[in-house]
Design a protein around this motif. Structure first.
Motif, PDB file in Angstrom:
ATOM      1  N   LEU A   3       0.415  -1.158   0.316  1.00 37.87           N
ATOM      2  CA  LEU A   3      -0.019   0.099  -0.128  1.00 37.87           C
ATOM      3  C   LEU A   3       0.811   1.212  -0.187  1.00 37.87           C
ATOM      4  O   LEU A   3       1.150   2.416  -0.849  1.00 37.87           O
ATOM      5  N   PRO A   4       1.934   1.096   0.794  1.00 33.51           N
ATOM      6  CA  PRO A   4       2.910   2.300   0.692  1.00 33.51           C
ATOM      7  C   PRO A   4       3.588   2.841  -0.125  1.00 33.51           C
ATOM      8  O   PRO A   4       3.990   3.625  -1.098  1.00 33.51           O
ATOM      9  N   GLU A   5       3.587   1.665  -1.517  1.00 28.14           N
ATOM     10  CA  GLU A   5       4.239   1.811  -2.673  1.00 28.14           C
ATOM     11  C   GLU A   5       3.240   2.142  -3.654  1.00 28.14           C
ATOM     12  O   GLU A   5       3.468   2.859  -4.561  1.00 28.14           O
ATOM     13  N   VAL A   6       2.181   1.727  -3.493  1.00 31.90           N
ATOM     14  CA  VAL A   6       1.255   2.055  -4.715  1.00 31.90           C
ATOM     15  C   VAL A   6       0.663   3.476  -4.641  1.00 31.90           C
ATOM     16  O   VAL A   6       0.703   4.142  -5.367  1.00 31.90           O
ATOM     17  N   CYS A   7       0.684   4.042  -3.502  1.00 39.72           N
ATOM     18  CA  CYS A   7      -0.641   5.137  -3.020  1.00 39.72           C
ATOM     19  C   CYS A   7       0.822   6.219  -3.028  1.00 39.72           C
ATOM     20  O   CYS A   7       0.024   7.293  -2.547  1.00 39.72           O
ATOM     21  N   GLY A   8       1.602   6.089  -2.296  1.00 40.82           N
ATOM     22  CA  GLY A   8       2.490   7.325  -1.846  1.00 40.82           C
ATOM     23  C   GLY A   8       1.956   7.714  -0.921  1.00 40.82           C
ATOM     24  O   GLY A   8       1.306   7.623   0.481  1.00 40.82           O
ATOM     25  N   ASP A   9       2.389   9.617  -1.270  1.00 38.77           N
ATOM     26  CA  ASP A   9       1.494  10.122  -0.244  1.00 38.77           C
ATOM     27  C   ASP A   9       0.574  10.735  -0.176  1.00 38.77           C
ATOM     28  O   ASP A   9      -0.153  12.147   0.406  1.00 38.77           O
ATOM     29  N   ALA A  10      -0.242   9.594  -1.245  1.00 36.91           N
ATOM     30  CA  ALA A  10      -1.526  11.033  -2.125  1.00 36.91           C
ATOM     31  C   ALA A  10      -2.565  10.182  -0.583  1.00 36.91           C
ATOM     32  O   ALA A  10      -3.888  10.542  -1.161  1.00 36.91           O
ATOM     33  N   ALA A  11      -1.971   9.470  -0.182  1.00 38.90           N
ATOM     34  CA  ALA A  11      -3.124   8.971   1.041  1.00 38.90           C
ATOM     35  C   ALA A  11      -2.656   8.981   2.651  1.00 38.90           C
ATOM     36  O   ALA A  11      -1.520   9.005   2.319  1.00 38.90           O
ATOM     37  N   LEU A  12      -3.493   9.076   3.277  1.00 39.35           N
ATOM     38  CA  LEU A  12      -3.293   9.201   5.016  1.00 39.35           C
ATOM     39  C   LEU A  12      -2.918   8.015   5.581  1.00 39.35           C
ATOM     40  O   LEU A  12      -3.500   6.797   4.279  1.00 39.35           O
ATOM     41  N   SER A  13      -1.362   7.165   6.386  1.00 38.80           N
ATOM     42  CA  SER A  13      -1.496   5.471   6.405  1.00 38.80           C
ATOM     43  C   SER A  13      -1.412   6.268   7.658  1.00 38.80           C
ATOM     44  O   SER A  13      -1.111   6.727   8.191  1.00 38.80           O
ATOM     45  N   VAL A  14      -1.783   4.835   8.091  1.00 41.94           N
ATOM     46  CA  VAL A  14      -1.806   4.085   9.812  1.00 41.94           C
ATOM     47  C   VAL A  14      -0.532   3.143   9.058  1.00 41.94           C
ATOM     48  O   VAL A  14      -1.025   2.218   9.151  1.00 41.94           O
ATOM     49  N   GLY A  15      -0.452   2.783  10.465  1.00 39.93           N
ATOM     50  CA  GLY A  15      -0.163   0.807  11.337  1.00 39.93           C
ATOM     51  C   GLY A  15      -1.693   0.682  11.028  1.00 39.93           C
ATOM     52  O   GLY A  15      -2.318   0.977  12.059  1.00 39.93           O
ATOM     53  N   PRO A  16      -1.245  -0.931  10.953  1.00 39.93           N
ATOM     54  CA  PRO A  16      -1.441  -1.987  10.767  1.00 39.93           C
ATOM     55  C   PRO A  16      -2.540  -2.624  12.482  1.00 39.93           C
ATOM     56  O   PRO A  16      -3.601  -2.722  12.202  1.00 39.93           O
ATOM     57  N   ASP A  17      -2.391  -1.792  13.412  1.00 36.81           N
ATOM     58  CA  ASP A  17      -3.027  -1.977  14.620  1.00 36.81           C
ATOM     59  C   ASP A  17      -3.157  -0.714  15.317  1.00 36.81           C
ATOM     60  O   ASP A  17      -3.470  -0.733  16.442  1.00 36.81           O
ATOM     61  N   ASP A  18      -3.085   0.582  14.923  1.00 37.34           N
ATOM     62  CA  ASP A  18      -3.439   2.133  15.615  1.00 37.34           C
ATOM     63  C   ASP A  18      -4.004   2.372  15.448  1.00 37.34           C
ATOM     64  O   ASP A  18      -5.087   3.070  14.123  1.00 37.34           O
TER      65      ASP A  18
END
Length: 361
Positions: free
Chosen positions: A295-310
């Motif tokens: 997901l970080p590779e595909v979405c880059g900085d164009a999506a917000l991201s959170v850890g999968p347990d956060d």
């Protein structure tokens, strides 16, 4: 280049990620002038399998089809489903989307896990080229099968099959009858453990405790291991949470739900590519993803991201976006720009290069 024997075993089936890949790639290759012979569809194409199951046909019927074919290359799309033996003179290309049965064995049945493990090992022995849909998938593959490195390339999926939907009257009536809130959070995908829908539900509970309740819509089919999540959704609904589980929807309704959502959320624990968030981004919907898998590779900085347990991080991100139209607009524009980089024409060009490399071996 002569005709390509093209794996169509999912062509006539209900749409899955691999089925979508198959049809979109076929159209893009044909637009480049590549001649395809579609083999293994249930009823369509040049060599349908009729009533035979996909596995039985691939092991028993496909080798005979390929021996009679004038194609010089066969392209399989299902992670591991090359014939066990090589047809004389035939080159093999395999697309690997992910290694989920090996990475997360608890998310699939034991029977499928063993089928995947054994058949993939053999397929990688006979493949002349292996197409991975992301660098994440390629690295996961090579960590287990380093001998395939010289034959492995990365060719990302496209997303330009997604357009603002045109709704028929039935679809309009259905959406109107749902009476969805003006600003809702959407999750789209199956409800299996890997997709981590529990994290979205955890975030909803936290938002409600803070006096900032949010509405959630889920669009997607039940899957292996979905029962516990479905039971939790029922319990939350009985407690007054606004959670709508809509099940599988037609493409037009599915993409309209995406387009109308205030926020799209996709906190998966692992993706080999991760098409749903990219589809939402193409429609301009602000998107939140996890930091896992590709997901970080595909979405880059164009999506917000959170850890999968956060769960707290996801709750904060949802709250921020739901109460900031300006940030939603800005994130939506960044998402559209990122999604524009992923076209099926580029996928077809990369795949064609893999075909040419296989034929040179």
């Amino acid at each position: 280049m002569g005709p390509i024997a093209f794996d169509a075993t999912l062509w006539d089936e209900p749409t899955t990620g691999i089925g979508l890949y198959t049809r979109c790639l076929a159209s893009a290759l044909e637009a480049l002038g590549v001649q395809l012979t579609r083999v293994g569809a249930q009823s369509s194409g040049e060599a349908p399998r009729a009533k035979a199951g996909r596995t039985a046909w691939t092991l028993g019927g496909l080798p005979r089809v390929l021996q009679r074919s004038d194609a010089l290359l066969y392209h399989a799309h299902g992670n591991f489903n090359l014939p066990l033996i090589r047809a004389p003179g035939m080159k093999y290309v395999l697309t690997v989307h992910d290694l989920i049965p090996l990475l997360m064995p608890e998310t699939v049945s034991a029977a499928f896990r063993w089928q995947f493990r054994l058949w993939m090992s053999r397929s990688l022995m006979v493949a002349d080229q292996v197409v991975c849909v992301s660098e994440r998938t390629r690295q996961d593959l090579l960590a287990r099968y380093p001998e395939a490195e010289s034959r492995t390339v990365v060719v990302p999926n496209g997303v330009d099959h997604v357009h603002a939907p045109v709704l028929d009257d039935t679809s309009k009536d259905f959406l109107r009858a749902l009476s969805l809130p003006k600003e809702y959070v959407l999750y789209a995908g199956s409800l299996d453990v890997r997709k981590n829908v529990d994290l979205v539900l955890d975030a909803l509970e936290r938002l409600r405790l803070r006096g900032r309740p949010a509405s959630l819509v889920l669009a997607g089919q039940s899957w292996f291991g979905a029962g516990r999540v479905e039971a939790r959704i029922s319990r939350l609904r009985s407690e007054g949470f606004e959670v709508r589980s809509l099940g599988y929807q037609s493409d037009a309704v599915f993409y309209e739900l995406m387009r109308r959502a205030a926020v799209f959320v996709f906190p998966s624990r692992y993706e080999g590519f991760g098409l749903p968030p990219l589809e939402a981004m193409r429609l301009g919907t602000p998107t939140i993803v996890s930091t896992a898998g590709s997901l970080p590779e595909v979405c880059g900085d164009a999506a917000l991201s959170v850890g999968p347990d956060d769960a707290n991080g996801l709750a904060r991100a949802l709250d921020r976006l739901l109460h900031s139209p300006e940030e939603r607009r800005a994130l939506g524009e960044r998402g559209k720009a990122q999604a524009a980089k992923f076209t099926w024409k580029r996928t077809a060009e990369g795949t064609l290069a893999a075909y040419e490399a296989a034929l040179r071996r």
